[in-house]
Write an enzyme that holds these catalytic residues in place. Structure first.
Site, PDB file in Angstrom:
ATOM      1  N   GLN A 156      44.084  22.266  22.227  1.00 11.35           N
ATOM      2  CA  GLN A 156      43.048  21.885  23.198  1.00 11.35           C
ATOM      3  C   GLN A 156      41.880  22.861  23.162  1.00 11.35           C
ATOM      4  O   GLN A 156      40.723  22.462  23.091  1.00 11.35           O
ATOM      5  CB  GLN A 156      43.649  21.873  24.611  1.00 11.35           C
ATOM      6  CG  GLN A 156      42.663  21.366  25.658  1.00 11.35           C
ATOM      7  CD  GLN A 156      43.051  21.734  27.084  1.00 11.35           C
ATOM      8  OE1 GLN A 156      43.946  22.554  27.315  1.00 11.35           O
ATOM      9  NE2 GLN A 156      42.390  21.131  28.045  1.00 11.35           N
TER      10      GLN A 156
ATOM     11  N   ASP B  96      46.227  26.056  11.378  1.00  4.50           N
ATOM     12  CA  ASP B  96      47.213  25.452  12.268  1.00  4.50           C
ATOM     13  C   ASP B  96      48.446  25.139  11.432  1.00  4.50           C
ATOM     14  O   ASP B  96      48.365  25.103  10.200  1.00  4.50           O
ATOM     15  CB  ASP B  96      46.659  24.175  12.914  1.00  4.50           C
ATOM     16  CG  ASP B  96      47.345  23.858  14.227  1.00  4.50           C
ATOM     17  OD1 ASP B  96      46.751  24.106  15.295  1.00  4.50           O
ATOM     18  OD2 ASP B  96      48.500  23.373  14.193  1.00  4.50           O
TER      19      ASP B  96
ATOM     20  N   TYR C  38      57.467  30.193  29.159  1.00  2.00           N
ATOM     21  CA  TYR C  38      56.086  30.372  28.705  1.00  2.00           C
ATOM     22  C   TYR C  38      55.430  31.532  29.464  1.00  2.00           C
ATOM     23  O   TYR C  38      54.841  32.434  28.855  1.00  2.00           O
ATOM     24  CB  TYR C  38      55.322  29.066  28.944  1.00  2.00           C
ATOM     25  CG  TYR C  38      53.827  29.159  28.802  1.00  2.00           C
ATOM     26  CD1 TYR C  38      53.238  29.322  27.554  1.00  2.00           C
ATOM     27  CD2 TYR C  38      52.993  29.052  29.922  1.00  2.00           C
ATOM     28  CE1 TYR C  38      51.855  29.392  27.423  1.00  2.00           C
ATOM     29  CE2 TYR C  38      51.620  29.121  29.802  1.00  2.00           C
ATOM     30  CZ  TYR C  38      51.059  29.281  28.552  1.00  2.00           C
ATOM     31  OH  TYR C  38      49.695  29.355  28.430  1.00  2.00           O
TER      32      TYR C  38
ATOM     33  N   GLY D 115      46.157  28.193  15.567  1.00  2.00           N
ATOM     34  CA  GLY D 115      46.317  27.157  16.592  1.00  2.00           C
ATOM     35  C   GLY D 115      45.008  26.401  16.792  1.00  2.00           C
ATOM     36  O   GLY D 115      44.639  26.017  17.904  1.00  2.00           O
TER      37      GLY D 115
HETATM   38  N1  SER Z   1      47.641  25.230  31.073  1.00  2.00           N
HETATM   39  C1  SER Z   1      48.841  25.975  30.867  1.00  2.00           C
HETATM   40  C2  SER Z   1      50.035  25.193  31.217  1.00  2.00           C
HETATM   41  O1  SER Z   1      49.919  24.330  32.038  1.00  2.00           O
HETATM   42  C3  SER Z   1      48.824  27.214  31.690  1.00  2.00           C
HETATM   43  O2  SER Z   1      48.442  28.266  30.891  1.00  2.00           O
HETATM   44  O3  SER Z   1      51.078  25.468  30.719  1.00  2.00           O
END
Ligand code: SER
Length: 316
Positions: free
Chosen positions: A13, A35, A140, A9
């Site tokens: 960012q 990646d 997530y 990855g």
């Molecule tokens: N920065 C991430 C998100 O907003 C949080 O881990 O999903």
């Protein structure tokens, strides 16, 4: 033995900045950036790697004699909600592949990023402790909460040295986030410097834990370099930088751009943010491996504006 580091990855960012830091730390030849797509241009070694493909991952690990894996690839909180089952599949499959390949081929250390997204409405909202109850409301967050347990399982069952941090939203000028709920806190600076209006998808008073990129990178390296016996938490460490809301950022930005305009149009991401902590208690990270953040909101805003101005001027 010299470390050979694989970053999965690397275009993301965090990855794009971490790769450079790891190259600096371990030497250009000892870091393999990877990646799913080429995209970013790195100086050193790069592999196009789909981490859902265990064979491909195994091949890369063996070919380079990898001793450390930083597994940064994941679908983030906001994007993940568009396809919950696919997000779960992808995030978990990649993690299982990394853990299994690391276990089978004797990789020394694995870094697995977790997130403030593991917390949900049953955790205290302020100064949230490391051991707070986890009931994440996004796929997530669920994949990170489960991932933390798997990290600990591989440590307890197989002795695999997996380490993890619950990152807050990361703010940096070097790269752009994608698909997260905290992304606004990077985008807002780009609009400010371009002297354009910013449309914010969160409410003005939505306070979230955030961290400056430099602090996030240093925390990662400090955790990974700490002696094994100092790492007492094998799920993931809470990590704090500084907490603020969109209106707090706006106040600071207006010191540089008094005319800066913002419009609030909260969408589904407001509901995600509303269930996350407002601030984080990271006493365990401080006690176990000496964590201390260095960047306040005021400093973050000043550096973001300076650096982005430089970048936009250089592009003209
Ligand atoms: N920065 C991430 C998100 O907003 C949080 O881990 O999903």
């Amino acid at each position: 033995m010299k470390a050979k580091v694989l970053v999965i990855g690397a275009n993301g960012q965090l990855g794009s900045v971490l790769v450079k830091e790891l190259q600096h730390h371990y030497g250009l030849d000892n870091v393999v950036a990877s990646d799913i797509r080429k995209g970013h241009h790195f100086k050193g070694k790069f592999e196009e790697l789909d981490a859902t493909d265990r064979e491909q991952l195994t091949e890369v690990v063996l070919r380079y004699g990898i001793t450390q894996i930083y597994h940064l690839a994941a679908i983030l909180s906001a994007k993940g909600e568009a396809d919950p089952l696919a997000t779960w599949d992808l995030n978990m499959k990649m993690l299982f592949n990394v853990l299994e390949v690391a276990r089978i081929h004797g990789v020394d250390k694995v870094f697995f990023p977790s997130s403030i997204a593991v917390f949900g409405e049953d955790a205290p909202w302020v100064n949230t402790p490391n051991k707070a109850y986890l009931n994440p409301a996004t796929v997530y967050g669920m994949s990170k909460a489960a991932g933390e347990q798997w990290a600990q399982y591989y440590f307890l069952r197989y002795g695999l040295d997996v380490r993890s941090l619950r990152y807050p939203g990361i703010i940096g000028y070097q790269s752009l986030p994608g698909g997260g709920t905290t992304d606004y806190a990077v985008d807002i600076f780009h609009k400010a410097v371009l002297e354009e209006e910013f449309v914010c998808f969160l409410n003005e008073d939505t306070t979230l834990p955030m961290i400056f990129m430099e602090d996030a990178i240093r925390a990662t390296l400090e955790l990974m370099e700490a002696p094994k016996e100092d790492i007492k938490i094998r799920t993931a460490y809470n990590l704090a930088g500084s907490s603020f809301s969109p209106e707090d950022i706006v106040k600071e930005i207006r010191k540089f751009y008094p005319e800066f305009k913002i419009r609030y149009e909260p969408d589904f991401r407001q509901d995600i943010a509303a269930r996350w902590p407002k601030s984080i208690n990271d006493i365990e990270a401080t006690m176990d491996w000496g964590w201390k953040p260095q960047y306040s909101l005021e400093t973050i805003v000043r550096i973001m504006i300076d650096k982005l101005r430089e970048q936009y001027v250089a592009q003209q």
